[in-house]
Design an enzyme around this catalytic site. Structure first.
Site, PDB file in Angstrom:
ATOM      1  N   VAL A 284     -10.716   2.955  -4.070  1.00 16.78           N
ATOM      2  CA  VAL A 284     -10.473   2.396  -5.398  1.00 16.78           C
ATOM      3  C   VAL A 284     -11.502   1.300  -5.580  1.00 16.78           C
ATOM      4  CG1 VAL A 284      -8.836   1.208  -6.905  1.00 16.78           C
ATOM      5  CG2 VAL A 284      -8.003   2.950  -5.311  1.00 16.78           C
TER       6      VAL A 284
ATOM      7  N   HIS B 255     -10.278  -5.259  -3.326  1.00 15.10           N
ATOM      8  CA  HIS B 255      -8.940  -5.455  -2.776  1.00 15.10           C
ATOM      9  C   HIS B 255      -9.037  -5.781  -1.291  1.00 15.10           C
ATOM     10  CE1 HIS B 255      -9.801  -1.118  -2.514  1.00 15.10           C
ATOM     11  NE2 HIS B 255      -8.962  -1.041  -1.484  1.00 15.10           N
TER      12      HIS B 255
ATOM     13  N   ASP C  29       0.856  -1.186   0.000  1.00 17.82           N
ATOM     14  CA  ASP C  29       0.000   0.000   0.000  1.00 17.82           C
ATOM     15  C   ASP C  29       0.892   1.237   0.000  1.00 17.82           C
ATOM     16  OD1 ASP C  29      -1.735   2.204   1.184  1.00 17.82           O
ATOM     17  OD2 ASP C  29      -3.180   0.567   1.089  1.00 17.82           O
TER      18      ASP C  29
ATOM     19  N   HIS D 189      -6.982  -5.809   2.226  1.00 19.16           N
ATOM     20  CA  HIS D 189      -5.840  -5.255   2.961  1.00 19.16           C
ATOM     21  C   HIS D 189      -5.297  -6.334   3.897  1.00 19.16           C
ATOM     22  CE1 HIS D 189      -6.696  -0.895   2.133  1.00 19.16           C
ATOM     23  NE2 HIS D 189      -7.891  -1.412   1.885  1.00 19.16           N
TER      24      HIS D 189
ATOM     25  N   GLN E 192     -13.816   2.616   1.058  1.00 20.77           N
ATOM     26  CA  GLN E 192     -13.260   2.158  -0.212  1.00 20.77           C
ATOM     27  C   GLN E 192     -13.037   3.366  -1.107  1.00 20.77           C
ATOM     28  OE1 GLN E 192     -15.656  -0.673  -2.417  1.00 20.77           O
ATOM     29  NE2 GLN E 192     -13.975  -1.136  -3.823  1.00 20.77           N
TER      30      GLN E 192
ATOM     31  N   ASN F 107     -12.902  -3.229   2.415  1.00 21.79           N
ATOM     32  CA  ASN F 107     -13.785  -2.068   2.508  1.00 21.79           C
ATOM     33  C   ASN F 107     -14.694  -2.121   1.287  1.00 21.79           C
ATOM     34  OD1 ASN F 107     -12.481  -1.028   4.820  1.00 21.79           O
ATOM     35  ND2 ASN F 107     -10.907  -0.102   3.533  1.00 21.79           N
TER      36      ASN F 107
END
Length: 121
Positions: free
Chosen positions: A103, A107, A38, A109, A101, A94
């Site tokens: 993007v 995804h 990240d 994390h 969120q 998220n």
């Protein structure tokens, strides 16, 4: 392009990272997943695991391909172990702007390397 069948979306940051158009610090590449650090880490280990296919969020991945959802979690476990945290890490999806969120490409994390309080946020 449309994301209806998991096709890449031209203006999606993570689709472009998967395609190699935008550089990222990649820590794991699988047949259907990619893991990279990240850019604004919230823990000593903060890696994002994304599917190569575009899905806007975790619920969309699960609806389209349940096995891919499981593969994201398996990839996260491999990453956590490789980063030295096989037993103590947090996984976070998220889903939606209200949940943080930013993007809209699913995804996961992977967070580790410090104490993580509960509840988060």
């Amino acid at each position: 392009m449309s994301d209806s069948q998991g096709a890449p979306v031209a203006d999606c940051l993570f689709c472009r990272i998967v395609a190699g158009e935008i550089p990222a610090q990649i820590v794991h590449r699988g047949e259907r997943t990619l893991a990279f650090r990240d850019i604004a880490p919230q823990a000593p280990v903060h890696v994002l695991v994304v599917p190569h296919a575009h899905h806007p969020n975790a619920a969309a991945v699960a609806a389209a391909d349940g096995e891919l959802s499981a593969e994201l979690v398996r990839t996260a476990a491999v990453v956590a172990a490789a980063e030295g945290h096989p037993d103590d890490y947090r996984l976070v999806f998220n889903t939606g702007a209200g949940a943080g969120q930013t993007v809209f490409h699913a995804h996961l994390h992977v967070l580790a390397g410090r104490g993580l309080a509960w509840p988060p946020g």
